[in-house]
Design a protein around this motif. Structure first.
Motif, PDB file in Angstrom:
ATOM      1  N   ALA A  34       0.360   2.360  -4.180  1.00  0.00           N
ATOM      2  CA  ALA A  34      -0.519   2.554  -3.023  1.00  0.00           C
ATOM      3  C   ALA A  34      -1.987   2.390  -3.423  1.00  0.00           C
ATOM      4  O   ALA A  34      -2.772   1.787  -2.679  1.00  0.00           O
ATOM      5  CB  ALA A  34      -0.280   3.937  -2.406  1.00  0.00           C
ATOM      6  N   LEU A  35      -2.353   2.914  -4.595  1.00  0.00           N
ATOM      7  CA  LEU A  35      -3.722   2.731  -5.090  1.00  0.00           C
ATOM      8  C   LEU A  35      -4.021   1.258  -5.331  1.00  0.00           C
ATOM      9  O   LEU A  35      -5.085   0.753  -4.949  1.00  0.00           O
ATOM     10  CB  LEU A  35      -3.926   3.514  -6.393  1.00  0.00           C
ATOM     11  CG  LEU A  35      -4.140   5.017  -6.259  1.00  0.00           C
ATOM     12  CD1 LEU A  35      -3.967   5.696  -7.614  1.00  0.00           C
ATOM     13  CD2 LEU A  35      -5.509   5.299  -5.678  1.00  0.00           C
ATOM     14  N   ARG A  36      -3.085   0.553  -5.963  1.00  0.00           N
ATOM     15  CA  ARG A  36      -3.272  -0.874  -6.246  1.00  0.00           C
ATOM     16  C   ARG A  36      -3.456  -1.667  -4.954  1.00  0.00           C
ATOM     17  O   ARG A  36      -4.366  -2.495  -4.842  1.00  0.00           O
ATOM     18  CB  ARG A  36      -2.086  -1.414  -7.044  1.00  0.00           C
ATOM     19  CG  ARG A  36      -2.270  -2.842  -7.539  1.00  0.00           C
ATOM     20  CD  ARG A  36      -1.022  -3.378  -8.225  1.00  0.00           C
ATOM     21  NE  ARG A  36       0.118  -3.485  -7.334  1.00  0.00           N
ATOM     22  CZ  ARG A  36       0.257  -4.420  -6.383  1.00  0.00           C
ATOM     23  NH1 ARG A  36      -0.665  -5.338  -6.219  1.00  0.00           N
ATOM     24  NH2 ARG A  36       1.329  -4.444  -5.605  1.00  0.00           N
ATOM     25  N   LEU A  37      -2.609  -1.401  -3.971  1.00  0.00           N
ATOM     26  CA  LEU A  37      -2.697  -2.122  -2.703  1.00  0.00           C
ATOM     27  C   LEU A  37      -4.006  -1.811  -1.975  1.00  0.00           C
ATOM     28  O   LEU A  37      -4.629  -2.705  -1.404  1.00  0.00           O
ATOM     29  CB  LEU A  37      -1.499  -1.772  -1.809  1.00  0.00           C
ATOM     30  CG  LEU A  37      -0.151  -2.305  -2.266  1.00  0.00           C
ATOM     31  CD1 LEU A  37       0.971  -1.735  -1.408  1.00  0.00           C
ATOM     32  CD2 LEU A  37      -0.128  -3.834  -2.255  1.00  0.00           C
ATOM     33  N   ALA A  38      -4.430  -0.551  -2.001  1.00  0.00           N
ATOM     34  CA  ALA A  38      -5.681  -0.163  -1.348  1.00  0.00           C
ATOM     35  C   ALA A  38      -6.868  -0.852  -2.018  1.00  0.00           C
ATOM     36  O   ALA A  38      -7.748  -1.392  -1.340  1.00  0.00           O
ATOM     37  CB  ALA A  38      -5.848   1.355  -1.380  1.00  0.00           C
ATOM     38  N   ASP A  39      -6.879  -0.859  -3.350  1.00  0.00           N
ATOM     39  CA  ASP A  39      -7.966  -1.512  -4.089  1.00  0.00           C
ATOM     40  C   ASP A  39      -8.001  -3.014  -3.792  1.00  0.00           C
ATOM     41  O   ASP A  39      -9.053  -3.564  -3.467  1.00  0.00           O
ATOM     42  CB  ASP A  39      -7.801  -1.314  -5.596  1.00  0.00           C
ATOM     43  CG  ASP A  39      -8.093   0.102  -6.066  1.00  0.00           C
ATOM     44  OD1 ASP A  39      -8.523   0.944  -5.253  1.00  0.00           O
ATOM     45  OD2 ASP A  39      -7.877   0.367  -7.267  1.00  0.00           O
ATOM     46  N   GLN A  40      -6.853  -3.653  -3.918  1.00  0.00           N
ATOM     47  CA  GLN A  40      -6.793  -5.107  -3.725  1.00  0.00           C
ATOM     48  C   GLN A  40      -7.072  -5.502  -2.285  1.00  0.00           C
ATOM     49  O   GLN A  40      -7.713  -6.521  -2.028  1.00  0.00           O
ATOM     50  CB  GLN A  40      -5.428  -5.648  -4.145  1.00  0.00           C
ATOM     51  CG  GLN A  40      -5.219  -5.668  -5.633  1.00  0.00           C
ATOM     52  CD  GLN A  40      -3.842  -6.191  -6.010  1.00  0.00           C
ATOM     53  OE1 GLN A  40      -2.949  -6.334  -5.168  1.00  0.00           O
ATOM     54  NE2 GLN A  40      -3.655  -6.469  -7.283  1.00  0.00           N
ATOM     55  N   GLY A  41      -6.593  -4.720  -1.340  1.00  0.00           N
ATOM     56  CA  GLY A  41      -6.744  -5.071   0.067  1.00  0.00           C
ATOM     57  C   GLY A  41      -8.142  -4.858   0.612  1.00  0.00           C
ATOM     58  O   GLY A  41      -8.521  -5.482   1.604  1.00  0.00           O
ATOM     59  N   THR A  42      -8.911  -3.991  -0.028  1.00  0.00           N
ATOM     60  CA  THR A  42     -10.222  -3.650   0.526  1.00  0.00           C
ATOM     61  C   THR A  42     -11.396  -4.080  -0.337  1.00  0.00           C
ATOM     62  O   THR A  42     -12.513  -4.198   0.160  1.00  0.00           O
ATOM     63  CB  THR A  42     -10.348  -2.121   0.721  1.00  0.00           C
ATOM     64  OG1 THR A  42     -10.296  -1.497  -0.564  1.00  0.00           O
ATOM     65  CG2 THR A  42      -9.264  -1.584   1.628  1.00  0.00           C
ATOM     66  N   GLY A  43     -11.168  -4.236  -1.628  1.00  0.00           N
ATOM     67  CA  GLY A  43     -12.272  -4.497  -2.543  1.00  0.00           C
ATOM     68  C   GLY A  43     -13.009  -3.223  -2.923  1.00  0.00           C
ATOM     69  O   GLY A  43     -13.961  -3.262  -3.698  1.00  0.00           O
ATOM     70  N   LEU A  44     -12.577  -2.089  -2.384  1.00  0.00           N
ATOM     71  CA  LEU A  44     -13.132  -0.797  -2.775  1.00  0.00           C
ATOM     72  C   LEU A  44     -12.309  -0.260  -3.938  1.00  0.00           C
ATOM     73  O   LEU A  44     -11.285  -0.845  -4.296  1.00  0.00           O
ATOM     74  CB  LEU A  44     -13.081   0.190  -1.594  1.00  0.00           C
ATOM     75  CG  LEU A  44     -13.899  -0.196  -0.358  1.00  0.00           C
ATOM     76  CD1 LEU A  44     -13.652   0.784   0.781  1.00  0.00           C
ATOM     77  CD2 LEU A  44     -15.382  -0.272  -0.696  1.00  0.00           C
ATOM     78  N   VAL A  45     -12.738   0.847  -4.510  1.00  0.00           N
ATOM     79  CA  VAL A  45     -12.017   1.464  -5.621  1.00  0.00           C
ATOM     80  C   VAL A  45     -11.565   2.855  -5.176  1.00  0.00           C
ATOM     81  O   VAL A  45     -12.399   3.712  -4.895  1.00  0.00           O
ATOM     82  CB  VAL A  45     -12.904   1.578  -6.880  1.00  0.00           C
ATOM     83  CG1 VAL A  45     -12.130   2.206  -8.026  1.00  0.00           C
ATOM     84  CG2 VAL A  45     -13.455   0.217  -7.279  1.00  0.00           C
ATOM     85  N   PHE A  46     -10.259   3.039  -5.088  1.00  0.00           N
ATOM     86  CA  PHE A  46      -9.694   4.317  -4.659  1.00  0.00           C
ATOM     87  C   PHE A  46      -9.218   5.099  -5.878  1.00  0.00           C
ATOM     88  O   PHE A  46      -8.634   4.523  -6.794  1.00  0.00           O
ATOM     89  CB  PHE A  46      -8.520   4.092  -3.703  1.00  0.00           C
ATOM     90  CG  PHE A  46      -8.952   3.597  -2.349  1.00  0.00           C
ATOM     91  CD1 PHE A  46      -9.105   4.486  -1.290  1.00  0.00           C
ATOM     92  CD2 PHE A  46      -9.213   2.256  -2.138  1.00  0.00           C
ATOM     93  CE1 PHE A  46      -9.514   4.026  -0.045  1.00  0.00           C
ATOM     94  CE2 PHE A  46      -9.622   1.795  -0.904  1.00  0.00           C
ATOM     95  CZ  PHE A  46      -9.776   2.686   0.155  1.00  0.00           C
ATOM     96  N   SER A  47      -9.471   6.414  -5.869  1.00  0.00           N
ATOM     97  CA  SER A  47      -9.046   7.291  -6.961  1.00  0.00           C
ATOM     98  C   SER A  47      -8.469   8.570  -6.374  1.00  0.00           C
ATOM     99  O   SER A  47      -8.869   9.007  -5.288  1.00  0.00           O
ATOM    100  CB  SER A  47     -10.230   7.658  -7.862  1.00  0.00           C
ATOM    101  OG  SER A  47     -10.764   6.509  -8.470  1.00  0.00           O
ATOM    102  N   ILE A  48      -7.560   9.166  -7.140  1.00  0.00           N
ATOM    103  CA  ILE A  48      -6.923  10.419  -6.748  1.00  0.00           C
ATOM    104  C   ILE A  48      -7.169  11.436  -7.849  1.00  0.00           C
ATOM    105  O   ILE A  48      -7.013  11.129  -9.031  1.00  0.00           O
ATOM    106  CB  ILE A  48      -5.393  10.251  -6.592  1.00  0.00           C
ATOM    107  CG1 ILE A  48      -5.031   9.109  -5.647  1.00  0.00           C
ATOM    108  CG2 ILE A  48      -4.738  11.562  -6.169  1.00  0.00           C
ATOM    109  CD1 ILE A  48      -5.410   9.331  -4.216  1.00  0.00           C
ATOM    110  N   TYR A  49      -7.541  12.644  -7.460  1.00  0.00           N
ATOM    111  CA  TYR A  49      -7.628  13.771  -8.387  1.00  0.00           C
ATOM    112  C   TYR A  49      -6.751  14.877  -7.812  1.00  0.00           C
ATOM    113  O   TYR A  49      -6.910  15.252  -6.647  1.00  0.00           O
ATOM    114  CB  TYR A  49      -9.074  14.262  -8.517  1.00  0.00           C
ATOM    115  CG  TYR A  49      -9.182  15.561  -9.268  1.00  0.00           C
ATOM    116  CD1 TYR A  49      -9.258  15.575 -10.661  1.00  0.00           C
ATOM    117  CD2 TYR A  49      -9.183  16.779  -8.603  1.00  0.00           C
ATOM    118  CE1 TYR A  49      -9.329  16.770 -11.356  1.00  0.00           C
ATOM    119  CE2 TYR A  49      -9.270  17.972  -9.286  1.00  0.00           C
ATOM    120  CZ  TYR A  49      -9.329  17.966 -10.664  1.00  0.00           C
ATOM    121  OH  TYR A  49      -9.398  19.149 -11.352  1.00  0.00           O
TER     122      TYR A  49
END
Length: 137
Positions: A34-49
């Motif tokens: 899900a993180l990979r798809l979000a990053d690739q699909g948006t060009g933003l960088v998503f992180s979870i803590y």
């Protein structure tokens, strides 16, 4: 090479610390995807803590966000299950594409899933909602 492969090669035989957390291996793989798809699909960088957050919780989440490699383009989802706390922090560029209103809607969706005991599912659905709203970058 993964952490597990490095440890196996070194002969330590101890599992990586990430496996001591609240997620199964399958859930970790789903979150990673899900993180990979979000990053690739948006060009933003998503992180979870996921872990404890010091008081005041929002300030701690913002400090974590500032430590990311590209905070202006980043979105951090900080979850503290034991404290029942959730913060979504967006950087300057990310906030243009994910206004606070939409971040709050995604947070409400995550909280609903967390309430029925689905931590991984809530995170995955929240990521999807945030990425969908951000659109292509």
């Amino acid at each position: 090479m993964t952490v597990g492969e490095k440890q196996a090669e070194a002969g330590t035989g101890t599992p990586p610390k990430v496996l001591d957390g609240p997620f199964s291996t399958r859930q970790l793989l789903r979150i990673d995807e899900a993180l990979r798809l979000a990053d690739q699909g948006t060009g933003l960088v998503f992180s979870i803590y996921v872990g404890g957050l010091d008081e005041p919780v929002r300030e701690h989440a913002e400090r974590l966000h500032r430590q990311l490699a590209e905070p202006d383009r980043s979105v951090l989802i900080a979850v503290s299950p034991n404290q029942r706390q959730l913060e979504v922090v967006t950087g300057r560029q990310a906030r243009r594409r994910i206004p606070d209103t939409y971040a709050k809607l995604a947070a409400l969706s995550m909280v609903a899933a967390f309430g029925v005991g689905d931590l991984a599912g809530g995170i995955i659905n929240g990521l999807d909602q945030l990425a969908t709203h951000a659109g292509k970058g």
